[in-house]
Design a protein around this motif. Structure first.
Motif, PDB file in Angstrom:
ATOM      1  N   ASN A   1      88.421  53.649  47.568  1.00 45.90           N
ATOM      2  CA  ASN A   1      87.963  54.939  47.045  1.00 45.90           C
ATOM      3  C   ASN A   1      87.566  55.902  48.160  1.00 45.90           C
ATOM      4  OD1 ASN A   1      88.380  54.203  44.367  1.00 45.90           O
ATOM      5  ND2 ASN A   1      86.298  53.379  44.131  1.00 45.90           N
ATOM      6  N   GLY A   2      87.061  55.356  49.267  1.00 42.71           N
ATOM      7  CA  GLY A   2      86.673  56.205  50.377  1.00 42.71           C
ATOM      8  C   GLY A   2      87.850  56.840  51.099  1.00 42.71           C
ATOM      9  N   ASN A   3      89.058  56.290  50.867  1.00 41.47           N
ATOM     10  CA  ASN A   3      90.243  56.791  51.569  1.00 41.47           C
ATOM     11  C   ASN A   3      91.407  57.105  50.622  1.00 41.47           C
ATOM     12  OD1 ASN A   3      89.676  56.206  54.673  1.00 41.47           O
ATOM     13  ND2 ASN A   3      88.940  54.431  53.532  1.00 41.47           N
ATOM     14  N   LYS A   4      91.171  57.062  49.312  1.00 39.78           N
ATOM     15  CA  LYS A   4      92.284  57.126  48.360  1.00 39.78           C
ATOM     16  C   LYS A   4      93.077  58.418  48.437  1.00 39.78           C
ATOM     17  CE  LYS A   4      89.461  58.560  44.361  1.00 39.78           C
ATOM     18  NZ  LYS A   4      89.035  58.160  42.987  1.00 39.78           N
ATOM     19  N   GLU A   5      92.420  59.547  48.748  1.00 34.21           N
ATOM     20  CA  GLU A   5      93.166  60.799  48.835  1.00 34.21           C
ATOM     21  C   GLU A   5      94.193  60.742  49.960  1.00 34.21           C
ATOM     22  OE1 GLU A   5      90.595  64.128  49.097  1.00 34.21           O
ATOM     23  OE2 GLU A   5      89.908  63.975  47.023  1.00 34.21           O
ATOM     24  N   THR A   6      93.786  60.172  51.078  1.00 32.26           N
ATOM     25  CA  THR A   6      94.726  60.002  52.187  1.00 32.26           C
ATOM     26  C   THR A   6      95.821  59.012  51.813  1.00 32.26           C
ATOM     27  OG1 THR A   6      93.076  60.529  53.880  1.00 32.26           O
ATOM     28  CG2 THR A   6      94.977  59.230  54.577  1.00 32.26           C
ATOM     29  N   TYR A   7      95.432  57.888  51.203  1.00 35.88           N
ATOM     30  CA  TYR A   7      96.426  56.883  50.822  1.00 35.88           C
ATOM     31  C   TYR A   7      97.468  57.471  49.879  1.00 35.88           C
ATOM     32  CZ  TYR A   7      93.109  53.417  52.701  1.00 35.88           C
ATOM     33  OH  TYR A   7      92.266  52.698  53.514  1.00 35.88           O
ATOM     34  N   HIS A   8      97.029  58.242  48.883  1.00 37.65           N
ATOM     35  CA  HIS A   8      97.964  58.829  47.918  1.00 37.65           C
ATOM     36  C   HIS A   8      98.875  59.849  48.597  1.00 37.65           C
ATOM     37  CE1 HIS A   8      95.055  57.757  44.407  1.00 37.65           C
ATOM     38  NE2 HIS A   8      95.871  56.766  44.700  1.00 37.65           N
ATOM     39  N   ALA A   9      98.307  60.656  49.491  1.00 36.67           N
ATOM     40  CA  ALA A   9      99.117  61.665  50.174  1.00 36.67           C
ATOM     41  C   ALA A   9     100.165  61.015  51.072  1.00 36.67           C
ATOM     42  CB  ALA A   9      98.217  62.596  50.991  1.00 36.67           C
ATOM     43  N   VAL A  10      99.770  59.945  51.792  1.00 39.10           N
ATOM     44  CA  VAL A  10     100.721  59.242  52.666  1.00 39.10           C
ATOM     45  C   VAL A  10     101.815  58.587  51.833  1.00 39.10           C
ATOM     46  CG1 VAL A  10     101.009  57.332  54.291  1.00 39.10           C
ATOM     47  CG2 VAL A  10      99.055  58.871  54.515  1.00 39.10           C
ATOM     48  N   GLU A  11     101.452  58.014  50.684  1.00 36.48           N
ATOM     49  CA  GLU A  11     102.460  57.386  49.819  1.00 36.48           C
ATOM     50  C   GLU A  11     103.470  58.421  49.334  1.00 36.48           C
ATOM     51  OE1 GLU A  11     102.893  54.828  45.659  1.00 36.48           O
ATOM     52  OE2 GLU A  11     100.921  55.101  46.584  1.00 36.48           O
ATOM     53  N   ASN A  12     102.997  59.573  48.917  1.00 38.09           N
ATOM     54  CA  ASN A  12     103.910  60.625  48.452  1.00 38.09           C
ATOM     55  C   ASN A  12     104.839  61.077  49.569  1.00 38.09           C
ATOM     56  OD1 ASN A  12     102.799  60.614  45.879  1.00 38.09           O
ATOM     57  ND2 ASN A  12     101.317  62.238  46.345  1.00 38.09           N
ATOM     58  N   TRP A  13     104.266  61.234  50.782  1.00 40.10           N
ATOM     59  CA  TRP A  13     105.079  61.614  51.941  1.00 40.10           C
ATOM     60  C   TRP A  13     106.116  60.542  52.256  1.00 40.10           C
ATOM     61  CZ3 TRP A  13     104.448  59.201  56.962  1.00 40.10           C
ATOM     62  CH2 TRP A  13     105.233  59.779  57.963  1.00 40.10           C
ATOM     63  N   LEU A  14     105.689  59.277  52.206  1.00 38.88           N
ATOM     64  CA  LEU A  14     106.572  58.157  52.521  1.00 38.88           C
ATOM     65  C   LEU A  14     107.726  58.075  51.531  1.00 38.88           C
ATOM     66  CD1 LEU A  14     106.925  55.714  54.423  1.00 38.88           C
ATOM     67  CD2 LEU A  14     105.471  54.408  52.861  1.00 38.88           C
ATOM     68  N   ARG A  15     107.422  58.216  50.251  1.00 37.03           N
ATOM     69  CA  ARG A  15     108.458  58.102  49.212  1.00 37.03           C
ATOM     70  C   ARG A  15     109.400  59.307  49.204  1.00 37.03           C
ATOM     71  NH1 ARG A  15     107.525  53.695  46.250  1.00 37.03           N
ATOM     72  NH2 ARG A  15     105.385  52.905  45.974  1.00 37.03           N
ATOM     73  N   SER A  16     109.000  60.379  49.883  1.00 40.42           N
ATOM     74  CA  SER A  16     109.838  61.580  49.921  1.00 40.42           C
ATOM     75  C   SER A  16     110.640  61.695  51.216  1.00 40.42           C
ATOM     76  CB  SER A  16     108.963  62.828  49.751  1.00 40.42           C
ATOM     77  OG  SER A  16     108.306  62.806  48.498  1.00 40.42           O
ATOM     78  N   GLY A  17     110.717  60.609  51.975  1.00 40.96           N
ATOM     79  CA  GLY A  17     111.549  60.590  53.163  1.00 40.96           C
ATOM     80  C   GLY A  17     110.818  60.432  54.476  1.00 40.96           C
ATOM     81  N   ALA A  18     109.498  60.638  54.485  1.00 41.25           N
ATOM     82  CA  ALA A  18     108.663  60.400  55.674  1.00 41.25           C
ATOM     83  C   ALA A  18     109.125  61.173  56.896  1.00 41.25           C
ATOM     84  CB  ALA A  18     108.587  58.897  55.974  1.00 41.25           C
ATOM     85  N   ASP A  19     109.447  62.446  56.704  1.00 41.72           N
ATOM     86  CA  ASP A  19     109.791  63.315  57.816  1.00 41.72           C
ATOM     87  C   ASP A  19     108.492  63.812  58.447  1.00 41.72           C
ATOM     88  OD1 ASP A  19     110.579  65.362  59.540  1.00 41.72           O
ATOM     89  OD2 ASP A  19     112.197  66.035  58.219  1.00 41.72           O
TER      90      ASP A  19
END
Length: 364
Positions: free
Chosen positions: A73-91
């Protein structure tokens, strides 16, 4: 938890290039010039390629969510943003489009060179009673450990009660290496599942690197130092000489035997190989997401001149892990130990954090 923005320059920071120097055998490079400040926010990392371990990284995040709601929970916003970036090609040029900020570490030399070593979970052969070659004790933590406990040398001489002996291995160096790794599995040779020996505590004496001892004594060149180099030195010397070297480090680690269990770091999170690292928590807190450019080594441990991008999470600590230095977890067993033992190289690291959107001007 460190508040990154209190110590960072906001916005794009121009990094003057001093020319691309050819990487050394340990991977030092100077693509970004001299960095004037640690953890400087950059518009996008000055690198090429995409993370090669996306699925392992996502599994590591899954382990965090299942094991520690506080850390997740202390890092979930970062985790979710990184996951979205990763699944979208990780440029890496598109991090800002996913509300992610990248902060470059200045490294050990202010040129961005961050040190990477490796660790793993060993599997030791041992017996419950002393017999034949199985004569090197693995100790449990004394119950009354408030007072200062004996040094390593004193423990080797029998200063602890024999009731604290959890097992006897066939190698004092294997025991020491398991201390360095912080935990390990023990095979009692009875066909039963392996027993996990988890970290239970230390004797309270200062840690002294035996690698540094070998370097200072002229036994191993500084640039050649690694876990494998230490083992190779030990293989060429007799038992008394090996014991004398180990006793140069008065710190001693105790273990807690438990049924077969996943390998957990200091954050009590199961670790995924090459998706987790040990860090200096005064600089990189637990749960921090790292985008790391790591030197690619060949099968003999030589730097190939190429790098790999990886996403990793800081979930462990280590007595020798200080400053701009990360210990990469490589997994379980001899092969993992072989790979981990090669690493004493340099790459670059960017801390990824969810951007704090300016409420008055959302486009900033």
């Amino acid at each position: 938890m460190i508040t990154w923005r209190k110590s960072l320059v906001l916005g794009m920071v121009a990094l003057a290039l001093t020319g691309c120097h050819r990487p050394t055998e340990q991977g030092q490079q100077y693509n970004d010039g001299k960095l004037k400040q640690d953890l400087i926010e950059v518009n996008s990392p000055n690198t090429q390629g995409k993370p090669i371990n996306g699925s392992d990284y996502l599994e590591q995040i899954n382990q965090i969510s299942q094991t520690s709601s506080r850390l997740f929970n202390g890092n979930k916003e970062t985790y979710h943003a990184v996951e979205n970036w990763l699944r979208s090609g990780a440029d890496t040029r598109q991090l800002r489009q996913f509300n992610l900020s990248a902060f470059q570490m200045e490294g050990v030399d202010n040129y961005g060179n961050v040190q990477f070593t490796g660790y793993y979970t060993p599997v030791l052969e041992a017996r419950l009673t002393q017999q034949g070659e199985f004569k090197y004790p693995l100790y449990k933590m004394p119950a009354n450990s408030r007072s200062k406990l004996p040094s390593r040398a004193a423990i080797y001489k029998g200063a602890l009660n024999k009731s604290l002996i959890a097992a006897y291995s066939n190698s004092i160096m294997d025991n020491f290496m398991m201390e360095v790794q912080g935990s390990g599995y023990v095979d009692f040779g009875d066909g039963k599942p392996l027993t996990f020996f988890g970290y239970s505590g230390k004797n309270g004496h200062p840690y002294r690197s035996i690698g540094k001892v070998l370097i200072d004594n002229g036994e191993v060149a500084r640039e050649d130092m690694s876990m494998l180099a230490i083992r190779e030195w030990a293989d060429k010397h007799n038992a008394d000489e090996v014991r004398e070297l180990l006793e140069a480090n008065p710190s001693f680690v105790f273990f807690k035997p438990e049924p077969f269990a996943p390998v957990r770091g200091a954050s009590a999170i199961p670790l995924i190989a090459k998706a987790s690292v040990a860090s200096d928590r005064s600089i990189i807190p637990a749960g921090t997401v790292l985008l790391a450019e790591i030197p690619l080594l060949d099968n003999t441990g030589k730097f190939t001149g190429q790098y790999q991008m990886r996403l990793m999470v800081a979930l462990d600590v280590g007595g020798a892990i200080k400053g701009h230095h990360f210990d990469i977890y490589h997994g379980i067993g001899k092969d993992a130990g072989h790979q981990a033992g090669f690493y004493n190289h340099y790459g670059r690291v960017w801390v990824l954090k969810k951007s704090q959107i300016n409420k008055l001007n959302p486009v900033l």
